[in-house]
Enzyme design. Sequence first.
Site, PDB file in Angstrom:
ATOM      1  N   ARG A 212      -2.498  20.183  20.713  1.00 54.95           N
ATOM      2  CA  ARG A 212      -3.202  19.741  21.920  1.00 54.95           C
ATOM      3  C   ARG A 212      -3.392  18.226  21.952  1.00 54.95           C
ATOM      4  O   ARG A 212      -3.620  17.649  23.017  1.00 54.95           O
ATOM      5  CB  ARG A 212      -4.545  20.462  22.031  1.00 54.95           C
ATOM      6  CG  ARG A 212      -4.404  21.908  22.485  1.00 54.95           C
ATOM      7  CD  ARG A 212      -5.736  22.556  22.753  1.00 54.95           C
ATOM      8  NE  ARG A 212      -6.469  22.835  21.531  1.00 54.95           N
ATOM      9  CZ  ARG A 212      -7.646  23.456  21.490  1.00 54.95           C
ATOM     10  NH1 ARG A 212      -8.233  23.830  22.610  1.00 54.95           N
ATOM     11  NH2 ARG A 212      -8.238  23.690  20.338  1.00 54.95           N
TER      12      ARG A 212
ATOM     13  N   ASN B 200      10.498 -16.357  -4.693  1.00 52.36           N
ATOM     14  CA  ASN B 200      10.046 -15.527  -5.810  1.00 52.36           C
ATOM     15  C   ASN B 200      10.918 -14.300  -6.069  1.00 52.36           C
ATOM     16  O   ASN B 200      10.674 -13.563  -7.029  1.00 52.36           O
ATOM     17  CB  ASN B 200       8.607 -15.062  -5.561  1.00 52.36           C
ATOM     18  CG  ASN B 200       8.451 -14.294  -4.260  1.00 52.36           C
ATOM     19  OD1 ASN B 200       9.028 -14.656  -3.244  1.00 52.36           O
ATOM     20  ND2 ASN B 200       7.665 -13.238  -4.278  1.00 52.36           N
ATOM     21  N   TYR B 201      11.938 -14.050  -5.265  1.00 51.53           N
ATOM     22  CA  TYR B 201      12.716 -12.804  -5.387  1.00 51.53           C
ATOM     23  C   TYR B 201      14.197 -13.139  -5.456  1.00 51.53           C
ATOM     24  O   TYR B 201      14.727 -13.852  -4.599  1.00 51.53           O
ATOM     25  CB  TYR B 201      12.418 -11.918  -4.181  1.00 51.53           C
ATOM     26  CG  TYR B 201      13.082 -10.559  -4.194  1.00 51.53           C
ATOM     27  CD1 TYR B 201      12.971  -9.699  -5.273  1.00 51.53           C
ATOM     28  CD2 TYR B 201      13.820 -10.130  -3.089  1.00 51.53           C
ATOM     29  CE1 TYR B 201      13.574  -8.451  -5.279  1.00 51.53           C
ATOM     30  CE2 TYR B 201      14.426  -8.880  -3.069  1.00 51.53           C
ATOM     31  CZ  TYR B 201      14.303  -8.047  -4.172  1.00 51.53           C
ATOM     32  OH  TYR B 201      14.899  -6.804  -4.165  1.00 51.53           O
TER      33      TYR B 201
ATOM     34  N   LYS C 152       1.241 -14.113  -0.678  1.00 53.47           N
ATOM     35  CA  LYS C 152       1.450 -12.745  -1.153  1.00 53.47           C
ATOM     36  C   LYS C 152       1.177 -12.719  -2.654  1.00 53.47           C
ATOM     37  O   LYS C 152       1.823 -13.450  -3.408  1.00 53.47           O
ATOM     38  CB  LYS C 152       2.875 -12.289  -0.824  1.00 53.47           C
ATOM     39  CG  LYS C 152       3.244 -10.908  -1.383  1.00 53.47           C
ATOM     40  CD  LYS C 152       4.075 -11.024  -2.634  1.00 53.47           C
ATOM     41  CE  LYS C 152       4.380  -9.671  -3.249  1.00 53.47           C
ATOM     42  NZ  LYS C 152       5.115  -9.810  -4.550  1.00 53.47           N
TER      43      LYS C 152
END
Length: 463
Positions: A17, A386-387, A351
């Site tokens: 509903r 950072n990656y 982050k």
Amino acid sequence: MERRRQAVVLAAGDGKRMKSAQPKVLCRVLDRPMLGWVEEACRQAGIQDIIIVAGDRPELLAPAVTADCRFVQQRQRLGTGHAVLSALELLDPLAQVAVVCGDAPLLRPEDLQAAYELHLWEQNVVTLLSARLEDPTGYGRVLRRPDGAVEAIVEERDADETQRRVREVNAGAYWFSGAFLRDALPRLTPQNAQGEYYLTDMVALAVAEGLRAGAYRCPRPDAALGANSRRQLQQLNTIARRQVLDRHLENGVDIPLEDGVMIGPGVRIAPDTRILPGTILEGETSIGPGCTIGPNSYLKDTTVGEDSQVKASWLSQSRVGSHTSIGPFSQLRPGSAVGDHVKIGDFVELKNTTLGDHTSVAHLTYLGDSRVGQWCNFGCGVVVANYDGNHKYETVVGDRVFVGCNTNLVPPVTLGEGSYTAAGTTVDQDVPAGALAIGRVRQENKPGWADDHIAFKKDQQKP
């Protein structure tokens, strides 16, 4: 002597509903599923043993409540009485058992507690919570005897014209003697227009045995409100939002305009803080005194110290110190911690990063997985890369470090205390304390090159 108490929460309804693929009780009022509101009301009323009657997939409900709730399944939808019967083996005959609806987020713990006290005082085997509505259409009517005891609850579809004129309605929450509940539940029958087992028929069973049934009338009529449609859910949100805003206003929070302001029930705000339009505060957010939050800011599970500002920014699972300014248009992602007297300007993203006191990150900068000391300055366009596609690495920045504009930090790398990086430098090795790092190609000027290579000569350009 403290008596044993249990709660059975009816939460087996699907979301058809509501036009939802998830169970109805997971639809949200403010920032919390309706089921979470009901569990919180039970716990604040002193009930710690909570049994949840779920539908086909109890695992969907588990994230909305605390880990110590117990679950049972109602495999067939045969009414409220049948739902409680699904939990029969878990009911304590020596306890007083509250039965509440999982889609009733406006149920107040003080009403649940007051009904419990009346239940014990009158020595009732069943005490229901009721409310008086100006328009009772759609609700079960509470029929009382002259002495105030409850004689029966009649569902609207089964009521006659006289009974439908009664304005006291069943709010859908009850207290039962555990012994009576265990004994009477198996004796319910589906003798009604829907062919279902009504929990409300427990009142008639009690009266037939000469036992007392009572009712506690809630002082506010919205205690009876639930949600069977998105429109009703919106109504619950409107009421809950108003109640939360009023609580903060009474506690000294300044909300000059309420346009677009939504504050979750778990948010704490100290006096003299100003909440500006378009601001949403959710989860376990806590804001100190003298702050300005907004306009157009979102904070979730975030702590902000005193006299800080958050302008048009998004903060999640982070910590902000005192006398700190953030934004506009900045983001603190989970795991970020910002110290005191810090400046974070526009278009800055953090982050899993900590910033020490008195550090400035003025604009257009990304810091990920970084540990930054005190009194540092970041110029425009600084990026922590950072990656590397497989792993993330940490950058460490000591105290009083100056990071020049357009610097790239390629971790793992450490910038020693008091070091500098020249503008446009890519740093992929540690910088000793007090050193200047320059990592760019030396400038070379070639005379006449532009005149020979530009697409349009000066005499071809339009005036």
